[in-house]
Design a protein around this motif. Structure first.
Motif, PDB file in Angstrom:
ATOM      1  N   ILE A   8      -0.670  -2.569  16.034  1.00  0.00           N
ATOM      2  CA  ILE A   8       0.263  -2.049  15.041  1.00  0.00           C
ATOM      3  C   ILE A   8      -0.474  -1.558  13.803  1.00  0.00           C
ATOM      4  O   ILE A   8      -1.610  -1.946  13.538  1.00  0.00           O
ATOM      5  CB  ILE A   8       1.305  -3.110  14.639  1.00  0.00           C
ATOM      6  CG1 ILE A   8       0.611  -4.317  14.043  1.00  0.00           C
ATOM      7  CG2 ILE A   8       2.165  -3.494  15.806  1.00  0.00           C
ATOM      8  CD1 ILE A   8       1.482  -5.109  13.139  1.00  0.00           C
ATOM      9  N   VAL A   9       0.194  -0.719  13.029  1.00  0.00           N
ATOM     10  CA  VAL A   9      -0.309  -0.239  11.757  1.00  0.00           C
ATOM     11  C   VAL A   9       0.727  -0.618  10.713  1.00  0.00           C
ATOM     12  O   VAL A   9       1.921  -0.381  10.903  1.00  0.00           O
ATOM     13  CB  VAL A   9      -0.492   1.300  11.779  1.00  0.00           C
ATOM     14  CG1 VAL A   9      -0.880   1.813  10.408  1.00  0.00           C
ATOM     15  CG2 VAL A   9      -1.518   1.685  12.830  1.00  0.00           C
ATOM     16  N   VAL A  10       0.285  -1.220   9.633  1.00  0.00           N
ATOM     17  CA  VAL A  10       1.181  -1.587   8.550  1.00  0.00           C
ATOM     18  C   VAL A  10       0.881  -0.658   7.378  1.00  0.00           C
ATOM     19  O   VAL A  10      -0.207  -0.698   6.808  1.00  0.00           O
ATOM     20  CB  VAL A  10       0.993  -3.068   8.129  1.00  0.00           C
ATOM     21  CG1 VAL A  10       1.922  -3.418   6.975  1.00  0.00           C
ATOM     22  CG2 VAL A  10       1.220  -3.984   9.316  1.00  0.00           C
ATOM     23  N   ASP A  11       1.838   0.184   7.028  1.00  0.00           N
ATOM     24  CA  ASP A  11       1.684   1.135   5.936  1.00  0.00           C
ATOM     25  C   ASP A  11       2.198   0.482   4.659  1.00  0.00           C
ATOM     26  O   ASP A  11       3.394   0.252   4.500  1.00  0.00           O
ATOM     27  CB  ASP A  11       2.476   2.405   6.250  1.00  0.00           C
ATOM     28  CG  ASP A  11       2.339   3.467   5.176  1.00  0.00           C
ATOM     29  OD1 ASP A  11       1.611   3.246   4.180  1.00  0.00           O
ATOM     30  OD2 ASP A  11       2.974   4.523   5.324  1.00  0.00           O
ATOM     31  N   THR A  12       1.283   0.180   3.738  1.00  0.00           N
ATOM     32  CA  THR A  12       1.694  -0.453   2.482  1.00  0.00           C
ATOM     33  C   THR A  12       1.675   0.535   1.319  1.00  0.00           C
ATOM     34  O   THR A  12       1.807   0.122   0.166  1.00  0.00           O
ATOM     35  CB  THR A  12       0.784  -1.655   2.156  1.00  0.00           C
ATOM     36  OG1 THR A  12      -0.558  -1.207   1.990  1.00  0.00           O
ATOM     37  CG2 THR A  12       0.859  -2.715   3.236  1.00  0.00           C
ATOM     38  N   ALA A  13       1.538   1.824   1.619  1.00  0.00           N
ATOM     39  CA  ALA A  13       1.559   2.828   0.556  1.00  0.00           C
ATOM     40  C   ALA A  13       2.882   2.719  -0.203  1.00  0.00           C
ATOM     41  O   ALA A  13       3.954   2.666   0.390  1.00  0.00           O
ATOM     42  CB  ALA A  13       1.406   4.225   1.142  1.00  0.00           C
ATOM     43  N   GLY A  14       2.788   2.645  -1.506  1.00  0.00           N
ATOM     44  CA  GLY A  14       3.978   2.562  -2.341  1.00  0.00           C
ATOM     45  C   GLY A  14       4.488   1.148  -2.554  1.00  0.00           C
ATOM     46  O   GLY A  14       5.429   0.936  -3.311  1.00  0.00           O
ATOM     47  N   LEU A  15       3.892   0.169  -1.872  1.00  0.00           N
ATOM     48  CA  LEU A  15       4.294  -1.218  -2.070  1.00  0.00           C
ATOM     49  C   LEU A  15       3.410  -1.856  -3.137  1.00  0.00           C
ATOM     50  O   LEU A  15       2.352  -1.336  -3.486  1.00  0.00           O
ATOM     51  CB  LEU A  15       4.185  -1.996  -0.754  1.00  0.00           C
ATOM     52  CG  LEU A  15       5.070  -1.506   0.395  1.00  0.00           C
ATOM     53  CD1 LEU A  15       4.853  -2.370   1.628  1.00  0.00           C
ATOM     54  CD2 LEU A  15       6.537  -1.495  -0.006  1.00  0.00           C
ATOM     55  N   ASP A  16       3.819  -3.016  -3.625  1.00  0.00           N
ATOM     56  CA  ASP A  16       3.036  -3.678  -4.672  1.00  0.00           C
ATOM     57  C   ASP A  16       1.754  -4.289  -4.106  1.00  0.00           C
ATOM     58  O   ASP A  16       1.552  -4.380  -2.891  1.00  0.00           O
ATOM     59  CB  ASP A  16       3.878  -4.728  -5.410  1.00  0.00           C
ATOM     60  CG  ASP A  16       4.368  -5.845  -4.504  1.00  0.00           C
ATOM     61  OD1 ASP A  16       3.599  -6.331  -3.662  1.00  0.00           O
ATOM     62  OD2 ASP A  16       5.537  -6.247  -4.657  1.00  0.00           O
ATOM     63  N   ALA A  17       0.891  -4.718  -5.021  1.00  0.00           N
ATOM     64  CA  ALA A  17      -0.432  -5.239  -4.641  1.00  0.00           C
ATOM     65  C   ALA A  17      -0.331  -6.482  -3.762  1.00  0.00           C
ATOM     66  O   ALA A  17      -1.134  -6.659  -2.832  1.00  0.00           O
ATOM     67  CB  ALA A  17      -1.250  -5.536  -5.895  1.00  0.00           C
ATOM     68  N   ALA A  18       0.628  -7.349  -4.033  1.00  0.00           N
ATOM     69  CA  ALA A  18       0.758  -8.577  -3.246  1.00  0.00           C
ATOM     70  C   ALA A  18       1.070  -8.267  -1.789  1.00  0.00           C
ATOM     71  O   ALA A  18       0.535  -8.905  -0.874  1.00  0.00           O
ATOM     72  CB  ALA A  18       1.841  -9.476  -3.841  1.00  0.00           C
TER      73      ALA A  18
END
Length: 129
Positions: free
Chosen positions: A77-87
């Protein structure tokens, strides 16, 4: 192994069916079926899930559960965290790095926390006409 692969193997074993016999009935190779069971292949198609449900006589809740397991069983899987907070980005990166070393109890606790925080979506399963 994926949740789908684990369930598929359990269904096959409960019916006393070999991988070769199941592969033949589904018109796929035994190698492909083995790869699905062991989590070395991606999610099966909706058509294959439907064939499996037909083969084992699964209806309604059991068929829906098999579909749900297929949706959550992609082994890469790929988890896209673009636009999410640092935590959240840190969580995704730490999980990717450390998941293989987490104790079973920690994994269960994390899954329980996720299940409590995010209700499952229900999916409609159409009957074969």
């Amino acid at each position: 192994m994926t949740p789908f692969g684990q369930r598929l193997r359990a269904l096959r074993a409960s019916r006393g069916m070999t991988q070769a016999a199941m592969a033949d009935a589904l018109q796929v190779s035994a190698a492909y079926l083995s790869a699905l069971e062991h989590g070395r292949r991606g999610r099966p198609t909706a058509g294959l899930i439907h064939q499996i449900c037909d083969l084992f006589g699964l209806i309604w809740d059991d068929a829906e559960e098999l579909s749900r397991l297929a949706r959550i069983s992609h082994p890469r899987i790929v988890v896209d965290t673009a636009g999410l907070d640092a935590a959240r980005t840190e969580l995704a990166n730490r999980l990717a790095r450390d998941i293989a070393r987490l104790p079973d109890e920690t994994v269960r606790t994390m899954l329980e926390a996720l299940n409590a925080a995010t209700p499952r979506r229900r999916v409609r399963v159409r009957a074969k006409s």
